[in-house]
Every structure is written in C-alpha cells, then in structure tokens.
Enzyme design. Sequence first.
Site, mmCIF file in Angstrom:
data_model
loop_
_atom_site.group_PDB
_atom_site.id
_atom_site.type_symbol
_atom_site.label_atom_id
_atom_site.label_comp_id
_atom_site.label_asym_id
_atom_site.label_seq_id
_atom_site.Cartn_x
_atom_site.Cartn_y
_atom_site.Cartn_z
ATOM 1 N N LYS A 71 -28.057 0.945 5.169
ATOM 2 C CA LYS A 71 -27.372 0.915 5.771
ATOM 3 C C LYS A 71 -26.903 2.382 4.976
ATOM 4 O O LYS A 71 -25.870 3.250 5.631
ATOM 5 C CB LYS A 71 -25.577 -0.003 5.632
ATOM 6 C CG LYS A 71 -26.649 -1.218 6.620
ATOM 7 C CD LYS A 71 -25.515 -2.323 6.581
ATOM 8 C CE LYS A 71 -26.019 -3.595 7.182
ATOM 9 N NZ LYS A 71 -24.892 -4.541 7.906
ATOM 10 N N ASP A 107 -20.663 -3.222 12.768
ATOM 11 C CA ASP A 107 -20.180 -4.340 12.724
ATOM 12 C C ASP A 107 -18.941 -5.416 12.815
ATOM 13 O O ASP A 107 -18.358 -5.791 12.776
ATOM 14 C CB ASP A 107 -20.324 -4.493 10.880
ATOM 15 C CG ASP A 107 -21.805 -4.766 10.566
ATOM 16 O OD1 ASP A 107 -22.826 -5.685 11.418
ATOM 17 O OD2 ASP A 107 -22.246 -4.433 9.083
HETATM 18 P P1 NDP Z 1 -22.687 -8.184 0.703
HETATM 19 O O1 NDP Z 1 -23.083 -8.764 -0.716
HETATM 20 O O2 NDP Z 1 -22.385 -6.723 0.567
HETATM 21 O O3 NDP Z 1 -20.565 -8.705 0.511
HETATM 22 C C1 NDP Z 1 -20.367 -10.562 0.122
HETATM 23 C C2 NDP Z 1 -19.135 -10.705 -0.317
HETATM 24 O O4 NDP Z 1 -19.202 -11.913 -0.408
HETATM 25 C C3 NDP Z 1 -18.593 -10.087 -1.682
HETATM 26 O O5 NDP Z 1 -17.183 -9.258 -1.410
HETATM 27 C C4 NDP Z 1 -19.139 -11.027 -2.836
HETATM 28 O O6 NDP Z 1 -17.644 -11.806 -3.543
HETATM 29 C C5 NDP Z 1 -18.172 -11.924 -1.700
HETATM 30 N N1 NDP Z 1 -19.291 -13.465 -2.241
HETATM 31 C C6 NDP Z 1 -20.412 -14.041 -2.459
HETATM 32 N N2 NDP Z 1 -20.510 -15.054 -2.602
HETATM 33 C C7 NDP Z 1 -19.431 -15.750 -3.082
HETATM 34 C C8 NDP Z 1 -19.205 -16.846 -3.368
HETATM 35 N N3 NDP Z 1 -19.336 -17.685 -4.114
HETATM 36 N N4 NDP Z 1 -16.936 -16.737 -3.974
HETATM 37 C C9 NDP Z 1 -16.366 -15.382 -3.622
HETATM 38 N N5 NDP Z 1 -16.620 -14.512 -3.119
HETATM 39 C C10 NDP Z 1 -18.115 -14.577 -2.695
HETATM 40 O O7 NDP Z 1 -22.692 -9.160 2.506
HETATM 41 P P2 NDP Z 1 -22.018 -8.636 3.672
HETATM 42 O O8 NDP Z 1 -20.461 -8.116 3.550
HETATM 43 O O9 NDP Z 1 -23.165 -7.750 4.276
HETATM 44 O O10 NDP Z 1 -22.219 -9.536 4.260
HETATM 45 C C11 NDP Z 1 -21.918 -10.556 4.260
HETATM 46 C C12 NDP Z 1 -21.222 -12.301 4.816
HETATM 47 O O11 NDP Z 1 -20.927 -11.323 6.419
HETATM 48 C C13 NDP Z 1 -22.967 -12.710 5.559
HETATM 49 O O12 NDP Z 1 -23.328 -14.087 5.624
HETATM 50 C C14 NDP Z 1 -23.396 -12.315 6.999
HETATM 51 O O13 NDP Z 1 -24.663 -12.697 7.552
HETATM 52 C C15 NDP Z 1 -22.162 -11.918 7.186
HETATM 53 N N6 NDP Z 1 -22.352 -10.137 9.150
HETATM 54 C C16 NDP Z 1 -22.001 -11.240 10.201
HETATM 55 C C17 NDP Z 1 -22.185 -10.089 11.235
HETATM 56 C C18 NDP Z 1 -21.314 -11.137 12.656
HETATM 57 O O14 NDP Z 1 -22.094 -10.021 12.960
HETATM 58 N N7 NDP Z 1 -21.224 -12.065 12.475
HETATM 59 C C19 NDP Z 1 -22.390 -8.665 10.252
HETATM 60 C C20 NDP Z 1 -22.728 -8.982 9.209
HETATM 61 C C21 NDP Z 1 -22.628 -8.979 8.350
HETATM 62 P P3 NDP Z 1 -18.035 -9.827 -5.080
HETATM 63 O O15 NDP Z 1 -18.112 -8.309 -4.834
HETATM 64 O O16 NDP Z 1 -17.251 -10.644 -6.240
HETATM 65 O O17 NDP Z 1 -19.501 -9.777 -5.309
#
Ligand code: NDP
Length: 284
Positions: A71, A107
């Site tokens: 991306k 998104d």
């Molecule tokens: P990223 O890996 O870029 O970001 C993940 C985020 O979640 C970070 O802020 C991370 O925190 C946080 N996180 C993950 N696990 C935990 C936890 N156990 N406790 C607290 N914080 C947590 O992922 P994306 O943003 O790309 O994707 C996130 C979700 O969005 C996915 O499930 C994806 O499938 C979904 N999605 C859905 C879409 C839709 O159209 N419905 C479109 C795009 C994505 P930290 O920074 O501290 O690691």
Amino acid sequence: MAKNYRAEITGVFGDPVDGNPTGVMEEAAYEACGLNYRYLTLKVTREDFDDAMKSIRALHMKGMNLTMPHKINVLPYLDELSQAAEIIGAVNTIVVRDGKLFGENTDGKGFVQALKNKNISLPGKKIVILGAGGAAKAIAVECALAGASFVTIINRTAKRAEELALVLKRNTKADSTAMTWEPKQKIPAGTDILINATSIGLMPDADAKPDIDYDTISDHMTVCDVVFNPAETLFLKEAANRHARTVNGLGMLACQGALNFTLWTGVEAPLELMEETLRKEFEE
Ligand code: NDP
C-alpha cells in the site's frame, strides 16, 4: 457489430493474499451487471512488485487493489493521487485512466459511506478511534475531511497515536489528540462515534474484544467496528447492550468494494448484493 471477447482485468496484489475475500463480491457484482470483467486475487511478493506494476499497463488492466505489503511501496509508481490518499500516504486502489495510474484509498471512504447509508452524519462530530494502524489512519483522515470536529486516537503504542493526531492537525480542519491505551480504557464523555480500528475480535479470535470500560459507552453513541468477520463482533454486542447504534465492518467492506467497482467500471454498484455475497461467504 464485431463481438468483443476480451475481458477487462481488475484484482488485488498482495502477500499474503489467499484469504482476501474481495474477489467474491466484485465478481458477483460484475456478473449481476452483465460486465465482462474479472477480479484476480494475485500473490505478488515485494521482490516481484515492480514486474507486477508493469503488468498493469502491459495487460491493459482497468485497475487493481493493493494489500499488504504494497500500500505504501506503490506511491512512486502513480501518476496522480486523491487528496485523502496523499494525506494518508497509502493507496489501496489503482484506477487506470487514459494510460495513467490514479491512486485512491477507499478504506476510509467505505467507512464514511457505510455511515451515510445509515443516515449518520459527520460534520461537527466528536470521534474516538481505537488503533492507529492503516485502517485507523484512513478512517481518521476521511472523517476529518468529512467535517468531524474532533478526533481522539487511542493506541497501545503511544508514538503511532501521536503521529496520526499530528497528521490530522496538519492536513485537515479537525482538531485531534492522542491517548495511550490504558487497561479498561474509559471512553471520553461526549463522544459521538466510537470506532474499533484494531484487528481485535477478528476470526479465529472472535471471543476477544477491545479492553475498554464498556459502561462508558452511552446510548447516544454510534459504535463501529472495522472487523468484518464475524460481522457482529463481541465489541458491537457489548455496545448494543448499552443501547448504542452499531455499524459493522461488513458494511464498510461492501461499501469499499462498491466504490472500487464504480471507479473501475463507471457503473453504479449493486451494494446490497455485494454485502449479501460477503455475508454468505463468511457463514460458510
Ligand atoms: P495494522 O497492523 O496497520 O494496525 C493494527 C492496529 O491495531 C494498531 O494500532 C495496533 O496497535 C492495534 N492492535 C492490534 N492488536 C492489539 C491489541 N491486542 N491490543 C491493542 N491494540 C492492538 O492493521 P490495519 O489497520 O491494516 O487493520 C486493522 C483491522 O482493520 C484488520 O482487522 C483489518 O481486517 C480491518 N480492516 C477492515 C476494513 C473494512 O473494510 N472493514 C478495511 C481495512 C482493514 P499498535 O500500534 O500498538 O501495534
């Protein structure tokens, strides 16, 4: 008139990509609209990305989706970017127009559209986002561009939350603040829209939910989840128990797919069919 047997190519480049469900809804939509389009789910490694990008022009593709890990790497290949894609610094959709590659990020636009479809407006609203990753950033930027007045980013890693708040303050009219995610995190009073933009609750971890104080959710809030499988996450169930309005990630994903469909075909997308196709796919 001569018959045209040539299919128009769209699809997604990613790695890993096998579990990406987008093709199911796009192909169902192409068929329903009688369009000779295909959506190919293609494994493209970082090493092969340059060759894959060349294939867009060589095969006269209509456009492509991009997922992990492409991306951001795609940016130097693009001729033009939407305002949101430029601010977000990431592109999930390429559209080929007159041989030029236009980069968009649907998104966050899919999220805003899913709210609109439920008559939930953004101007003047106070938004709280859990997470600061790719989805959170796209949603935060689109909400701010759509007129949200204040965006609070709550993230486990403080630095990422601070960086995103700064992006919003520098590039949009919305004010923004960052918070480090505390155990049993309280949701600020006065929040209009609360969004889980983390992957917590995604299959196969459907019994997990964000660690917040659910009693700080009130009945005047709209609570949204980006997690689309399951559609009704524990997070949304807890919110519904507090009589909040809920918006699920399945609707957001379908809206995103519908936006891509229209960008590539110029035809209005059969949104309901796309959402229903996804729902059935996840039930299997
Ligand atoms: P990223 O890996 O870029 O970001 C993940 C985020 O979640 C970070 O802020 C991370 O925190 C946080 N996180 C993950 N696990 C935990 C936890 N156990 N406790 C607290 N914080 C947590 O992922 P994306 O943003 O790309 O994707 C996130 C979700 O969005 C996915 O499930 C994806 O499938 C979904 N999605 C859905 C879409 C839709 O159209 N419905 C479109 C795009 C994505 P930290 O920074 O501290 O690691």
